[in-house]
Design a protein around this motif. Structure first.
Motif, PDB file in Angstrom:
ATOM      1  N   MET A  75      -9.187  42.978 -20.787  1.00  0.00           N
ATOM      2  CA  MET A  75      -8.627  41.734 -20.291  1.00  0.00           C
ATOM      3  C   MET A  75      -7.101  41.804 -20.357  1.00  0.00           C
ATOM      4  SD  MET A  75     -11.058  38.672 -21.091  1.00  0.00           S
ATOM      5  CE  MET A  75     -12.748  38.801 -20.617  1.00  0.00           C
ATOM      6  N   ASN A  76      -6.474  40.996 -19.567  1.00  0.00           N
ATOM      7  CA  ASN A  76      -5.018  41.058 -19.517  1.00  0.00           C
ATOM      8  C   ASN A  76      -4.395  40.322 -20.702  1.00  0.00           C
ATOM      9  OD1 ASN A  76      -4.387  38.258 -18.842  1.00  0.00           O
ATOM     10  ND2 ASN A  76      -5.382  38.681 -16.908  1.00  0.00           N
ATOM     11  N   ASP A  77      -3.092  40.502 -20.874  1.00  0.00           N
ATOM     12  CA  ASP A  77      -2.416  39.960 -22.050  1.00  0.00           C
ATOM     13  C   ASP A  77      -1.646  38.676 -21.771  1.00  0.00           C
ATOM     14  OD1 ASP A  77      -0.477  41.056 -20.482  1.00  0.00           O
ATOM     15  OD2 ASP A  77       0.499  42.177 -22.069  1.00  0.00           O
ATOM     16  N   THR A  78      -1.931  38.020 -20.672  1.00  0.00           N
ATOM     17  CA  THR A  78      -1.260  36.763 -20.370  1.00  0.00           C
ATOM     18  C   THR A  78      -2.166  35.597 -20.733  1.00  0.00           C
ATOM     19  OG1 THR A  78      -2.092  36.748 -18.105  1.00  0.00           O
ATOM     20  CG2 THR A  78       0.036  37.793 -18.461  1.00  0.00           C
ATOM     21  N   ALA A  79      -1.568  34.456 -20.982  1.00  0.00           N
ATOM     22  CA  ALA A  79      -2.356  33.262 -21.290  1.00  0.00           C
ATOM     23  C   ALA A  79      -2.971  32.735 -19.996  1.00  0.00           C
ATOM     24  CB  ALA A  79      -1.468  32.199 -21.924  1.00  0.00           C
ATOM     25  N   PRO A  80      -4.243  32.379 -20.042  1.00  0.00           N
ATOM     26  CA  PRO A  80      -4.871  31.870 -18.814  1.00  0.00           C
ATOM     27  C   PRO A  80      -4.358  30.479 -18.470  1.00  0.00           C
ATOM     28  CG  PRO A  80      -6.389  31.730 -20.658  1.00  0.00           C
ATOM     29  CD  PRO A  80      -5.166  32.442 -21.150  1.00  0.00           C
ATOM     30  N   PRO A  81      -4.230  30.203 -17.188  1.00  0.00           N
ATOM     31  CA  PRO A  81      -3.853  28.846 -16.796  1.00  0.00           C
ATOM     32  C   PRO A  81      -4.888  27.849 -17.311  1.00  0.00           C
ATOM     33  CG  PRO A  81      -3.669  30.346 -14.941  1.00  0.00           C
ATOM     34  CD  PRO A  81      -4.338  31.106 -16.051  1.00  0.00           C
ATOM     35  N   GLU A  82      -4.434  26.669 -17.651  1.00  0.00           N
ATOM     36  CA  GLU A  82      -5.307  25.677 -18.268  1.00  0.00           C
ATOM     37  C   GLU A  82      -6.517  25.337 -17.412  1.00  0.00           C
ATOM     38  OE1 GLU A  82      -2.002  25.376 -17.980  1.00  0.00           O
ATOM     39  OE2 GLU A  82      -1.340  25.456 -20.049  1.00  0.00           O
ATOM     40  N   ILE A  83      -6.361  25.332 -16.090  1.00  0.00           N
ATOM     41  CA  ILE A  83      -7.488  24.968 -15.232  1.00  0.00           C
ATOM     42  C   ILE A  83      -8.601  25.997 -15.347  1.00  0.00           C
ATOM     43  CG2 ILE A  83      -6.569  26.062 -13.140  1.00  0.00           C
ATOM     44  CD1 ILE A  83      -8.489  22.753 -13.261  1.00  0.00           C
ATOM     45  N   TYR A  84      -8.251  27.280 -15.450  1.00  0.00           N
ATOM     46  CA  TYR A  84      -9.282  28.313 -15.582  1.00  0.00           C
ATOM     47  C   TYR A  84      -9.992  28.188 -16.922  1.00  0.00           C
ATOM     48  CZ  TYR A  84      -6.817  30.452 -11.640  1.00  0.00           C
ATOM     49  OH  TYR A  84      -6.219  30.697 -10.438  1.00  0.00           O
ATOM     50  N   THR A  85      -9.237  27.901 -17.959  1.00  0.00           N
ATOM     51  CA  THR A  85      -9.847  27.704 -19.277  1.00  0.00           C
ATOM     52  C   THR A  85     -10.783  26.510 -19.247  1.00  0.00           C
ATOM     53  OG1 THR A  85      -7.860  28.606 -20.323  1.00  0.00           O
ATOM     54  CG2 THR A  85      -9.356  27.343 -21.722  1.00  0.00           C
ATOM     55  N   GLY A  86     -10.357  25.430 -18.612  1.00  0.00           N
ATOM     56  CA  GLY A  86     -11.193  24.234 -18.512  1.00  0.00           C
ATOM     57  C   GLY A  86     -12.483  24.488 -17.753  1.00  0.00           C
ATOM     58  N   VAL A  87     -12.385  25.192 -16.642  1.00  0.00           N
ATOM     59  CA  VAL A  87     -13.590  25.496 -15.859  1.00  0.00           C
ATOM     60  C   VAL A  87     -14.533  26.387 -16.659  1.00  0.00           C
ATOM     61  CG1 VAL A  87     -14.444  26.690 -13.792  1.00  0.00           C
ATOM     62  CG2 VAL A  87     -12.472  25.172 -13.630  1.00  0.00           C
ATOM     63  N   LEU A  88     -13.982  27.370 -17.332  1.00  0.00           N
ATOM     64  CA  LEU A  88     -14.818  28.269 -18.142  1.00  0.00           C
ATOM     65  C   LEU A  88     -15.491  27.506 -19.280  1.00  0.00           C
ATOM     66  CD1 LEU A  88     -15.734  31.156 -18.235  1.00  0.00           C
ATOM     67  CD2 LEU A  88     -13.779  31.694 -19.667  1.00  0.00           C
ATOM     68  N   LEU A  89     -14.770  26.599 -19.923  1.00  0.00           N
ATOM     69  CA  LEU A  89     -15.376  25.784 -20.977  1.00  0.00           C
ATOM     70  C   LEU A  89     -16.449  24.849 -20.426  1.00  0.00           C
ATOM     71  CD1 LEU A  89     -12.270  24.903 -23.169  1.00  0.00           C
ATOM     72  CD2 LEU A  89     -14.197  26.387 -23.774  1.00  0.00           C
ATOM     73  N   LEU A  90     -16.239  24.328 -19.240  1.00  0.00           N
ATOM     74  CA  LEU A  90     -17.243  23.483 -18.589  1.00  0.00           C
ATOM     75  C   LEU A  90     -18.524  24.274 -18.325  1.00  0.00           C
ATOM     76  CD1 LEU A  90     -17.854  20.725 -17.200  1.00  0.00           C
ATOM     77  CD2 LEU A  90     -17.055  21.791 -15.101  1.00  0.00           C
TER      78      LEU A  90
ATOM     79  N   GLY B  19     -27.573  31.332 -17.047  1.00  0.00           N
ATOM     80  CA  GLY B  19     -26.368  30.603 -17.414  1.00  0.00           C
ATOM     81  C   GLY B  19     -25.423  31.459 -18.230  1.00  0.00           C
ATOM     82  N   ALA B  20     -25.975  32.209 -19.179  1.00  0.00           N
ATOM     83  CA  ALA B  20     -25.146  33.098 -19.992  1.00  0.00           C
ATOM     84  C   ALA B  20     -24.483  34.158 -19.114  1.00  0.00           C
ATOM     85  CB  ALA B  20     -25.985  33.750 -21.081  1.00  0.00           C
ATOM     86  N   LEU B  21     -25.236  34.662 -18.155  1.00  0.00           N
ATOM     87  CA  LEU B  21     -24.695  35.637 -17.227  1.00  0.00           C
ATOM     88  C   LEU B  21     -23.582  35.014 -16.383  1.00  0.00           C
ATOM     89  CD1 LEU B  21     -24.917  38.516 -16.161  1.00  0.00           C
ATOM     90  CD2 LEU B  21     -26.652  37.705 -14.562  1.00  0.00           C
ATOM     91  N   LEU B  22     -23.757  33.768 -16.000  1.00  0.00           N
ATOM     92  CA  LEU B  22     -22.732  33.060 -15.231  1.00  0.00           C
ATOM     93  C   LEU B  22     -21.440  32.930 -16.036  1.00  0.00           C
ATOM     94  CD1 LEU B  22     -21.868  31.478 -12.716  1.00  0.00           C
ATOM     95  CD2 LEU B  22     -22.826  29.438 -13.804  1.00  0.00           C
ATOM     96  N   VAL B  23     -21.553  32.655 -17.325  1.00  0.00           N
ATOM     97  CA  VAL B  23     -20.358  32.556 -18.177  1.00  0.00           C
ATOM     98  C   VAL B  23     -19.612  33.887 -18.209  1.00  0.00           C
ATOM     99  CG1 VAL B  23     -19.533  32.208 -20.538  1.00  0.00           C
ATOM    100  CG2 VAL B  23     -21.282  30.690 -19.601  1.00  0.00           C
ATOM    101  N   VAL B  24     -20.352  34.973 -18.390  1.00  0.00           N
ATOM    102  CA  VAL B  24     -19.730  36.299 -18.458  1.00  0.00           C
ATOM    103  C   VAL B  24     -19.081  36.654 -17.119  1.00  0.00           C
ATOM    104  CG1 VAL B  24     -20.185  38.770 -18.739  1.00  0.00           C
ATOM    105  CG2 VAL B  24     -21.238  37.118 -20.291  1.00  0.00           C
ATOM    106  N   ILE B  25     -19.801  36.437 -16.036  1.00  0.00           N
ATOM    107  CA  ILE B  25     -19.256  36.747 -14.712  1.00  0.00           C
ATOM    108  C   ILE B  25     -18.022  35.896 -14.428  1.00  0.00           C
ATOM    109  CG2 ILE B  25     -19.720  36.557 -12.234  1.00  0.00           C
ATOM    110  CD1 ILE B  25     -22.616  37.438 -12.881  1.00  0.00           C
TER     111      ILE B  25
END
Length: 64
Positions: free
Chosen positions: A1-16, A29-35
């Protein structure tokens, strides 16, 4: 993975997505999270390349 902080929207979508999987657990669902995590990681890396190309001083900004 890259070394930059993810934009907040991507973090929010991933947490959702992850929260939805915790509510209704499934292998799909677990596979969807990983993908999704891999997708957002690659998208962030691609966007960083575009920003470096578009703005001459972006590297200095990113280093702060």
């Amino acid at each position: 993975m890259n070394d930059t902080a993810p934009p907040e929207i991507y973090t929010g979508v991933l947490l959702l997505i992850a929260g939805s999987v915790l509510r209704v657990p499934s292998l799909a669902g677990a596979l969807l999270v990983v993908i999704s995590a891999v997708f957002f990681d690659r998208k962030i890396a691609y966007e960083e390349v575009l920003l470096v190309e578009a703005y001459d001083d972006y590297d200095a900004y990113r280093a702060r």
